[in-house]
Design a protein around this motif. Sequence first.
Motif, short mmCIF file in Angstrom:
data_model
loop_
_atom_site.label_atom_id
_atom_site.label_comp_id
_atom_site.label_asym_id
_atom_site.label_seq_id
_atom_site.Cartn_x
_atom_site.Cartn_y
_atom_site.Cartn_z
N GLU A 1 0.83 -1.21 0.00
CA GLU A 1 0.00 0.00 0.00
C GLU A 1 0.86 1.25 0.00
N TRP A 2 1.89 1.27 0.84
CA TRP A 2 2.79 2.42 0.91
C TRP A 2 3.60 2.58 -0.38
N THR A 3 3.99 1.46 -0.98
CA THR A 3 4.73 1.52 -2.24
C THR A 3 3.89 2.17 -3.32
N GLU A 4 2.62 1.80 -3.38
CA GLU A 4 1.73 2.38 -4.39
C GLU A 4 1.55 3.88 -4.17
N LYS A 5 1.46 4.30 -2.91
CA LYS A 5 1.22 5.72 -2.61
C LYS A 5 2.48 6.57 -2.68
N TYR A 6 3.59 6.03 -2.18
CA TYR A 6 4.76 6.87 -1.96
C TYR A 6 6.03 6.39 -2.67
N GLY A 7 6.00 5.20 -3.26
CA GLY A 7 7.18 4.67 -3.91
C GLY A 7 7.90 3.65 -3.04
N ARG A 8 8.71 2.81 -3.68
CA ARG A 8 9.37 1.70 -2.98
C ARG A 8 10.34 2.19 -1.91
N GLU A 9 11.14 3.19 -2.21
CA GLU A 9 12.13 3.67 -1.25
C GLU A 9 11.45 4.18 0.02
N ALA A 10 10.40 4.96 -0.15
CA ALA A 10 9.67 5.49 1.00
C ALA A 10 9.03 4.35 1.79
N ALA A 11 8.47 3.38 1.10
CA ALA A 11 7.84 2.25 1.77
C ALA A 11 8.85 1.47 2.60
N ASP A 12 10.06 1.31 2.06
CA ASP A 12 11.11 0.60 2.80
C ASP A 12 11.48 1.35 4.08
N VAL A 13 11.59 2.67 3.97
CA VAL A 13 11.95 3.49 5.13
C VAL A 13 10.86 3.40 6.19
N MET A 14 9.60 3.51 5.79
CA MET A 14 8.50 3.43 6.75
C MET A 14 8.43 2.06 7.39
#
Length: 376
Positions: free
Chosen positions: A342-355
């Motif tokens: 869900e986070w990858t779709e909204k914010y991108g893979r790098e951001a999802a990994d950080v979160m």
Amino acid sequence: MTEKPIFVATHPRACSTAFERVFMSRRDILRCEHEPFSEPYYYGPERLAERWMHDDAYRKKTGLDKTTYLDIFDRINKSNTEGKRIFIKDMAQYFLPPNDKPTSLAPSLLAEKKPPNHRKSSAAYIDTPNLPLVSQKSNGDVNEEDTEMESRPYTTPKEKGNPTIVPNALLSQFHFAFLIRHPKHSIPSYYRCCIPPLQEMTGFDYFRPDEAGYSELRRLFDYLRSVDQIGPGVAGAEKSSKEGEDGRPVGTQTGKSKNVDICLVDADDLLDKPQEIIEAFCESVGIDYSAKMLEWDEESQEHAIKVFASWKGFHEDAIHSNELKPRAHKKKEKSEEELHAEWTEKYGREAADVMQQTVRDCLPDYEYLKQFSIKI
């Protein structure tokens, strides 16, 4: 029951503004202070936050670049001329250096300073009793050299066992309570405040995992337990023989402890059962509960807009709400993989990994604190 000022310690994005709005409705008996210690933490000469540490121009633009921690304690006292009980909601991390940096006491709180000329009301007065001097040559003025990163937090004494920059003599002036939220909800919420379009309002133009606040909240909580300022009783608990991770009892019969019961609210419980949670909280801290606290009229709305103006972008949902009612449907529990997708779709893979990593880092502290939460 203590009449000390109430200090609700929390971490960012814990639904704390909605929680605070409940008590802002009781202006007949309470004076609410909204995150006052953010000023010295981010902007002042004793600043701890690294976000604008070296951005002198930005800090000066706020007009808060000279604000010290003692200024805030004094301001709270002087502003309360009606004798109401003080209710503070603030981030625990504002009292602790980030990233587990060594702690020493804030320079402004080390001055041998008599309390301001203010009437001595136990319900309204924060004393600053016999705080130790840094040295004989110090008059308590804050030296900017003491706040350079290489000597952070300060070249001042520290108190044994105290993880904060605030002397125990001053911490003991407060009736502490706590508010938490699962990091799988708080972290993406905080991330959203640090990217467009909200970053234009918040001024936070990038996400910092070290601002999540869970570690600092747990360390403050554990310290207050260790010096018996809170506990062993737990608000909302009939009785318990369960031991926490430190081997100390999690709770005893509510109200039987000579000390302040541990009063900790989980935001998910608050959203599911606001009336029951608020009523239990009020009973624990000594506030007369009224169902009207959960509904906010136009006057209360206008007051909230003024109070929250200093942190635009962070409080929009709470500002535009006129009540706190049970959510209609509980959020469907999602797996870590589902959340990451869900986070990858909204914010991108790098951001999802950080979160995802930030949530993982915060989870042990959340789960530790959760065992002490009010149970309804």
